[in-house]
Every structure is written in C-alpha cells, then in structure tokens.
Design a protein around this motif. Structure first.
Motif, PDB file in Angstrom:
ATOM      1  N   CYS B 311      11.830  -5.535  11.355  1.00 32.31           N
ATOM      2  CA  CYS B 311      11.239  -6.368  10.316  1.00 32.31           C
ATOM      3  C   CYS B 311      11.053  -7.789  10.789  1.00 32.31           C
ATOM      4  O   CYS B 311      12.007  -8.415  11.242  1.00 32.31           O
ATOM      5  CB  CYS B 311      12.136  -6.423   9.081  1.00 32.31           C
ATOM      6  SG  CYS B 311      13.097  -4.960   8.839  1.00 32.31           S
ATOM      7  N   ASN B 313       8.966 -11.349   9.292  1.00 33.57           N
ATOM      8  CA  ASN B 313       8.229 -11.854   8.142  1.00 33.57           C
ATOM      9  C   ASN B 313       8.280 -13.379   8.159  1.00 33.57           C
ATOM     10  O   ASN B 313       9.310 -13.949   8.509  1.00 33.57           O
ATOM     11  CB  ASN B 313       8.897 -11.330   6.864  1.00 33.57           C
ATOM     12  CG  ASN B 313       7.912 -11.215   5.744  1.00 33.57           C
ATOM     13  OD1 ASN B 313       6.764 -11.625   5.861  1.00 33.57           O
ATOM     14  ND2 ASN B 313       8.363 -10.654   4.635  1.00 33.57           N
ATOM     15  N   SER B 361      14.223  -1.661   6.952  1.00 35.67           N
ATOM     16  CA  SER B 361      13.094  -2.277   6.256  1.00 35.67           C
ATOM     17  C   SER B 361      13.591  -3.400   5.376  1.00 35.67           C
ATOM     18  O   SER B 361      14.756  -3.445   4.983  1.00 35.67           O
ATOM     19  CB  SER B 361      12.334  -1.242   5.434  1.00 35.67           C
ATOM     20  OG  SER B 361      13.239  -0.419   4.757  1.00 35.67           O
ATOM     21  N   ALA B 363      12.197  -6.524   2.370  1.00 31.59           N
ATOM     22  CA  ALA B 363      11.098  -7.025   1.538  1.00 31.59           C
ATOM     23  C   ALA B 363      11.564  -8.235   0.760  1.00 31.59           C
ATOM     24  O   ALA B 363      12.700  -8.267   0.263  1.00 31.59           O
ATOM     25  CB  ALA B 363      10.620  -5.933   0.580  1.00 31.59           C
ATOM     26  N   SER B 408       8.918  -2.053  -0.715  1.00 31.30           N
ATOM     27  CA  SER B 408       7.860  -2.972  -1.121  1.00 31.30           C
ATOM     28  C   SER B 408       8.228  -3.575  -2.447  1.00 31.30           C
ATOM     29  O   SER B 408       8.607  -2.859  -3.382  1.00 31.30           O
ATOM     30  CB  SER B 408       6.535  -2.210  -1.213  1.00 31.30           C
ATOM     31  OG  SER B 408       5.525  -3.049  -1.687  1.00 31.30           O
ATOM     32  N   CYS B 409       8.117  -4.879  -2.533  1.00 34.66           N
ATOM     33  CA  CYS B 409       8.372  -5.576  -3.789  1.00 34.66           C
ATOM     34  C   CYS B 409       7.059  -5.778  -4.520  1.00 34.66           C
ATOM     35  O   CYS B 409       6.019  -6.015  -3.910  1.00 34.66           O
ATOM     36  CB  CYS B 409       8.996  -6.940  -3.513  1.00 34.66           C
ATOM     37  SG  CYS B 409      10.691  -6.821  -2.979  1.00 34.66           S
ATOM     38  N   SER B 411       4.020  -7.232  -6.127  1.00 41.36           N
ATOM     39  CA  SER B 411       3.412  -8.504  -5.765  1.00 41.36           C
ATOM     40  C   SER B 411       2.151  -8.839  -6.534  1.00 41.36           C
ATOM     41  O   SER B 411       1.539  -9.864  -6.276  1.00 41.36           O
ATOM     42  CB  SER B 411       3.097  -8.502  -4.267  1.00 41.36           C
ATOM     43  OG  SER B 411       2.400  -7.328  -3.945  1.00 41.36           O
ATOM     44  N   PHE B 422      10.891  -2.985  -7.339  1.00 41.13           N
ATOM     45  CA  PHE B 422      10.528  -2.648  -5.968  1.00 41.13           C
ATOM     46  C   PHE B 422      10.623  -1.135  -5.782  1.00 41.13           C
ATOM     47  O   PHE B 422      11.285  -0.440  -6.551  1.00 41.13           O
ATOM     48  CB  PHE B 422      11.374  -3.399  -4.945  1.00 41.13           C
ATOM     49  CG  PHE B 422      12.849  -3.089  -4.972  1.00 41.13           C
ATOM     50  CD1 PHE B 422      13.700  -3.773  -5.831  1.00 41.13           C
ATOM     51  CD2 PHE B 422      13.398  -2.151  -4.112  1.00 41.13           C
ATOM     52  CE1 PHE B 422      15.051  -3.497  -5.844  1.00 41.13           C
ATOM     53  CE2 PHE B 422      14.752  -1.876  -4.123  1.00 41.13           C
ATOM     54  CZ  PHE B 422      15.587  -2.546  -4.990  1.00 41.13           C
ATOM     55  N   SER B 424      10.964   2.173  -2.888  1.00 44.57           N
ATOM     56  CA  SER B 424      11.454   2.489  -1.555  1.00 44.57           C
ATOM     57  C   SER B 424      11.047   3.910  -1.197  1.00 44.57           C
ATOM     58  O   SER B 424      10.970   4.785  -2.061  1.00 44.57           O
ATOM     59  CB  SER B 424      12.975   2.369  -1.517  1.00 44.57           C
ATOM     60  OG  SER B 424      13.545   3.287  -2.432  1.00 44.57           O
ATOM     61  N   MET B 456       3.669   0.975  -0.437  1.00 43.62           N
ATOM     62  CA  MET B 456       3.325  -0.427  -0.682  1.00 43.62           C
ATOM     63  C   MET B 456       2.662  -0.587  -2.034  1.00 43.62           C
ATOM     64  O   MET B 456       1.763   0.188  -2.386  1.00 43.62           O
ATOM     65  CB  MET B 456       2.385  -0.945   0.414  1.00 43.62           C
ATOM     66  CG  MET B 456       2.111  -2.439   0.288  1.00 43.62           C
ATOM     67  SD  MET B 456       1.203  -3.095   1.676  1.00 43.62           S
ATOM     68  CE  MET B 456       0.889  -4.749   1.110  1.00 43.62           C
TER      69      MET B 456
END
Lengths: 96, 563
Positions: B311, B313, B361, B363, B408-409, B411, B422, B424, B456
């Motif tokens: 990861c 970011n 992972s 996020a 993934s959160c 968004s 989120f 998963s 996602m």
C-alpha cells in the motif's frame, strides 16, 4: 540507444507506414528506412519546407513556433516532427 | 526438245533464212544438218541469247514459246536478333545516377582540367559528406543528449498521430458510408472500451496495481510484477497508458529491479509516480527525465521497509501531505516526497502490543488524514490512527475467513455523509460492508464463487461499487436496486483472474487488471453509473433496512443461544 532503435522499429512497423527518416539541422539524413535517392529527395525537400513553415509561423507571431507539420496528399500522409536540431519524418499511407 | 517444237508446229525453217546470211552452206543436201547445226543456236540455254533470237523473229511470227526452268526459292523470314540485358539495379535510379556523373563528366570535359577535377571532387564530397556523417558521427549524434530529448518528444507525437485515423477529406457524396467500428451500445450496461497490453513489458506479468491520474483523467498507471519467462528483464515494471489516443503502446515505460506491488500517481506532484516494491523499497519515477529507471529510491534499511509494500498513498493537502506506505510486517512509514532517504515518521502496527499486523490493504476515509482502515493477511480488519496518544491500532473487526485483498472507503461526496462505510474483499469469496461505528459487518455479499481480489466504491454514485474475482468476473453492485445480486456483471474473455479494479475519477469508466498483464477499460452505461439526485436519500433508507435486518438477525441468533 537501444530504445531509439526499438521506437524506430515500432514506428516503421506501424500499419501503413512506408518510411521513416531522421534528418539533422543541415538537411542531411542520419537514419532512414528508404533507399538512398528517395531519402535524399525527401530529406532535402521536406527540410526546406519545414524551414519555410517555421519561418512563416514565426513571422506571423514571433512568440510562436512550429510544433508539427502534416501534409496530406491523395496517396500519402507525410508527418514531420521538427525540433531545433533535427527532423523526424514519417510517411504513411492512411488508407491501409 | 526439237521434236516438241516440231509437234507444236514450229518449223526450223526460219533460222535457215538467218543462216544463209551468216553462213554459206556449201551444199543444200547438208542443209538439214546445217539447219540442225544452225538450229542449235536458238536452243542456246542462255536466256539472253534466246531473247535476242526471239526479238529478231518478231516479224509477225509472234512469240516464241520456250521452256523455262522454274526454280523454287524459299526465303526464310529475316531473324531480328535483339538483346535484352537485365540490369541489377532499378533502371530509373541507374539512369538517374548514371546521368548525373555523366552530365558532370560531360560538362567539364571541354573545360579546363582543373575545373573538371573540382567538379569531380565536389561531387565526391557531396556523396561522401552524408557517408561520413552516417559512419563516424552517426553514433555520436544518436547518443547525444539533444537527440534523445528530441526523439523522445518527436516519436511520441508521431506515434499518436499515426494512430489517429480521422479522415478529414472523407467524401460522403461519392461513396457508401464505411462501416463504423464499435457498435453503438447506448443502452448496454458495460462495454469494453480499451485493452492495454504490451508485448515486451506486460506479457506474462500480473497487474498488481492501477491508479488514475488526478491531473490528466486520461492517464492510467499500471504496475506489474516479475516475468518468469524473461529473467533478464527487470522484475518490476510500471506503464502509463493513455486513454485519449488510439495508440496501443504505453505513454511512459518505467522499470525497477524488484517487482512492483503497488503504484500511485503522486497527488500533488503531477510528474511523479510512486511504486512500492516486493523488496520493501519505495521507488519514485519522474516523467520529466529521459530515463526509464527510478529517479529516487528509499534505502533498504531497518528504518524503512524490509517487507513487501502493498500500500502506498499520498494523503493530505497541497501544503501538508505525506506519502504513507505500509509493509506486510506491520510497519507504517510516512515520507516526504522530496526526501526519500529516510522516513519522516514510522509506526509499528501491532495489535494488543504483541501481534504485528501483516497489512495487505489500506484505505483512508474521504477527507481524513489521521484515521484509516487496514486489512491483514489473517483476515482481520483494523482501524488505526497515525497521530495522537492512541497512535496505532484502535479497533479490530470480526473480519473474514481468509486474507483481505481489497479495502475501499466510501468516497462519493453528496448531501449525506457516508464516510463511515467501507467494504472489504477477501479470499473467502465474500465482500463485506462495514461501518466504523460497529465491529460487526453490516452486510455480506456472497455472490462470487472464487477469490474476490479487489473492490472499490464508485467515486460519484453513493450506492454503487465494483468487485472483481478470480473467475474473470467484474460485478457492479447497486445497493439501491438489489443487495442480493449484482446489478451488472461482465466476464472478461478468457476468464483470467482479475487482480485489481479501479474506477476512473469521473465514475464513468472502470479499469481492471488481470493475471495475463492486460489492463481492460470498460465504459459503464449511463443508467447505472450516473447517480440521480435522490440516490443519497435512497441509500439512507437502504442502510436503515440493512441495519434492521442485521439487528433482527442478531436478535434471532441471541434468542437461539438463550433457548
């Protein structure tokens, strides 16, 4: 150096491409995939034309400069990517 | 012959008269003999003699007929001998090049010798000049910096131009309309738009990560791991693909010595691409340099990472941002992009002071730079925070039965804030929906029959998310429509395992990478991906329903336990 060769080969084998020529600032061909006389002819003529095109662009606006030249004719399309020092000329048959 | 003539009625008397003039026969008894002898004369085979005689006898006697020999002559046609000489070189050029020196040679001939020499020399020099350049200076020129810069730029423009097939001179009146490529699929749910693959760099490699550029929405970076069939090629490759032009080669090619497990465009540095590798190094590529190798690398030391970095970011704002990286030994480092020689800050993610979390992972919720969610190899999910007194792991979630592959959160910004949600994905074939407010999952999506590799949320639609699994399926779930089955689904040709999925920032396209090194971009139909104004409120209702169902389920389970 190898990347240059690889890219030149990739351009040359692109669909419809007839020939690729690299010309230096004096109009002398450095790399070509066409035969000698054709290369000399293309290099000389296109060099002059590019110079003329560039001077036209700059006369109209001195801040401006030539970035790409494309000549579309009935049979071919000639693309010239000019630079301060060199020219990359590619001749393509677009109907293929 | 005499007998023949006599039979024809021609008497030999006439010659007698002639003979009396010429000869004086002694006696008439021998006249016959004389006649005969005299007769001999007209039978002279010489045609000239015959002619003479016949002419003299034209006195009313008529023509004398005589035997003429007929000779047959057969003349064969005169053979025209011609030579066709083959030339080794094409006739045009040969005559052309021959003409030149001939002309030049011819011209100075009458002139002085010195001029002739000069002309020859000049001609030779002209011919030799390009040769000198090509042999001696060619290498020098082609290796020079300016040539590389020119060629990099020029070849890129030319390749784009070559791929454009727009014919501005097309004439609609004279010919039939050509068949348009690409069918009109206005109503279709998902249609394949582009497939990006490179023979040399992406074949036989697995796509490990995808990211869309925040600055140029048409650019997409894909990172690849090592190619087992080509041990001499670099292990890690990152290619930047361009959606805008039809050319099929990557816009930029980057590589490094270790397999790249994650890649991202550096959000506030438009020229930089960050890659996290298998060796633990973080590499930085710059598209301003002409090199294909990284311009900066983090050190392989204990202060940085020594385990694979899955990861990376960039979080924060323009003026205060950091590169966050987490490796599978639980170490989280935050870096300053200008200085990668040592991390600005590092943190060990341990759960309950003992167990290091093997993070696969990570996020960050929308707008949050401090709190984040991580998923680990053992299937558990954790929330954590970077700063503050409780820096590190905060809460643990019930998690999955297998390693967590994607997080993934939520968004999609809108009237209602769902940033606590989120999702998963995991090897246990399920996708789970969570909220940070509770440790139990909100919902379980069990539609897949294979490992789910990535998931996602849509960046624009609040109730839409995509997931990919190992059987080549790309599913779109719209929670406002149906929570039991995906609203749209497509299977990739050849059913390769799809390793990554990424929505474009516009929310209209999805990119997915597979295990064969291909990156496929799908256009999503408008009906599905464009949110209507009431989507947010509908999603609120959906969540309420989900919550109620969950609570009911919990109550039932609790009752059964009691009973």
């Amino acid at each position: 150096m190898a990347e240059v060769e690889e890219t030149l080969k990739r351009i040359q084998t692109h669909k419809g491409v007839i020939g690729t020529i690299v010309v230096n600032a004096e109009g002398i061909p450095i790399r070509t995939t066409l035969d000698n006389s054709t290369t000399v002819q293309y290099a000389g003529l296109l060099h002059q034309l590019t110079m003329k095109a560039r001077s036209t662009v700059r006369d109209l606006d001195p801040q401006n400069d030539l970035t790409f030249l494309r000549i579309r004719s009935k049979k071919h399309e000639i693309m010239v990517a000019p630079d301060k020092e060199y020219l990359l000329i590619v001749i393509q048959n677009p109907s293929e | 012959a005499e007998a023949l003539l006599q039979s024809m009625g021609i008497s030999p008397d006439i010659p007698n008269g002639k003979d009396t003039h010429t000869h004086t026969p002694p006696h008439s008894s021998a006249s016959e003999g004389n006649n005969r002898g005299n007769v001999m004369l007209p039978w002279d085979p010489d045609p000239c003699a015959l002619q003479l005689h016949s002419d003299s006898e034209l006195l009313g006697q008529g023509f004398r007929l005589g035997m003429a020999k007929v000779t047959q002559v057969d003349f064969p046609p005169k053979e025209m001998v011609s030579y066709s000489k083959e030339t080794q070189t094409p006739a045009d050029t040969q005559t052309h090049t021959q003409a030149k020196p001939e002309e030049e040679m011819a011209d100075p001939k009458p002139a002085e010798d010195s001029q002739e020499e000069k002309a020859d020399e000049e001609e030779k020099q002209e011919e030799v000049l390009p040769k000198e350049l090509t042999e001696e200076e060619k290498m020098h020129l082609l290796n020079s910096e300016e040539f590389m810069a020119f060629f990099d730029r020029g070849s890129r423009i030319v390749e784009r131009a070559l791929s454009e097939r727009v014919d501005v001179c097309f004439d609609y009146s004279g010919r039939d309309l050509e068949d348009r490529e690409g069918e009109m699929q206005a109503g279709a749910k998902m249609s394949l738009s582009r497939v990006f693959s490179d023979e040399r760099w992406s074949k036989n490699r697995v796509v490990t990560c995808l990211d869309w550029s925040p600055q140029y929405p048409e650019l997409l970076v894909a990172s690849y791991n090592s190619n087992d069939d080509a041990p001499h090629e670099p292990d890690g490759v990152a290619l930047v693909w361009n959606m805008k032009y039809k050319k099929t080669t990557p816009e930029y090619t980057f590589h490094c010595q270790s397999a790249v497990m994650s890649a991202a465009f550096a959000r506030f540095h438009p020229n930089l691409i960050v890659g996290g590798t298998y060796s633990g190094q973080i590499v930085l590529w710059d598209n301003r340099s002409n090199k294909r190798t990284s311009v900066q690398r983090t050190p392989l030391s204990a202060s940085a990472h020594t385990h694979p970095v899955y990861c990376v970011n960039v979080v924060g704002t323009e003026n205060a941002h950091n590169l966050i990286s987490i490796s599978t030994d639980g170490k989280m480092c935050s870096w300053n992009l200008d200085m990668l020689s040592q991390p600005q800050d590092s943190l060990e993610l341990v759960f309950k002071q003992s167990k290091a979390v093997a993070v696969t992972s990570m996020a960050f919720p929308l707008g949050d730079v401090n709190n984040f969610v991580v998923g680990s190899e053992d299937g558990s999910l954790y929330t954590a925070c970077r700063h503050g007194s409780k820096a590190g792991i905060s809460d643990v979630f019930d998690g999955h039965h297998g390693p967590v592959t994607g997080l993934s959160c939520h968004s999609a910004g809108g009237p209602v804030d769902f940033s606590h949600l989120f999702i998963s994905a995991s090897f246990d074939w399920t996708v789970k929906l969570w909220t940070t407010k509770s440790t139990r999952p909100l919902y379980l999506f069990e539609d897949s029959c294979d490992y789910v590799y990535d998931v996602m949320w849509s960046p624009t639609h609040p109730a839409l998310f995509a997931c990919v699994d190992g059987s080549g399926r790309l599913d779109l779930w719209n929670l406002n429509n149906d929570t039991e089955v995906p609203s749209a689904s497509v299977v990739v040709d050849g059913s390769p395992a799809l390793n990554r999925v990424r929505w474009a920032h516009s929310g209209r396209e999805i990119a997915t990478g597979d295990s064969d090194g291909q990156v496929l971009v799908y256009d999503v139909g408008e009906k599905i991906c464009v949110p209507k104004a009431d989507e947010w409120t509908r999603f609120v209702h959906t969540l309420v329903e989900i919550n109620e169902n969950r609570d009911e389920g919990d109550e039932l389970a609790a009752q059964r336990l009691l009973a």
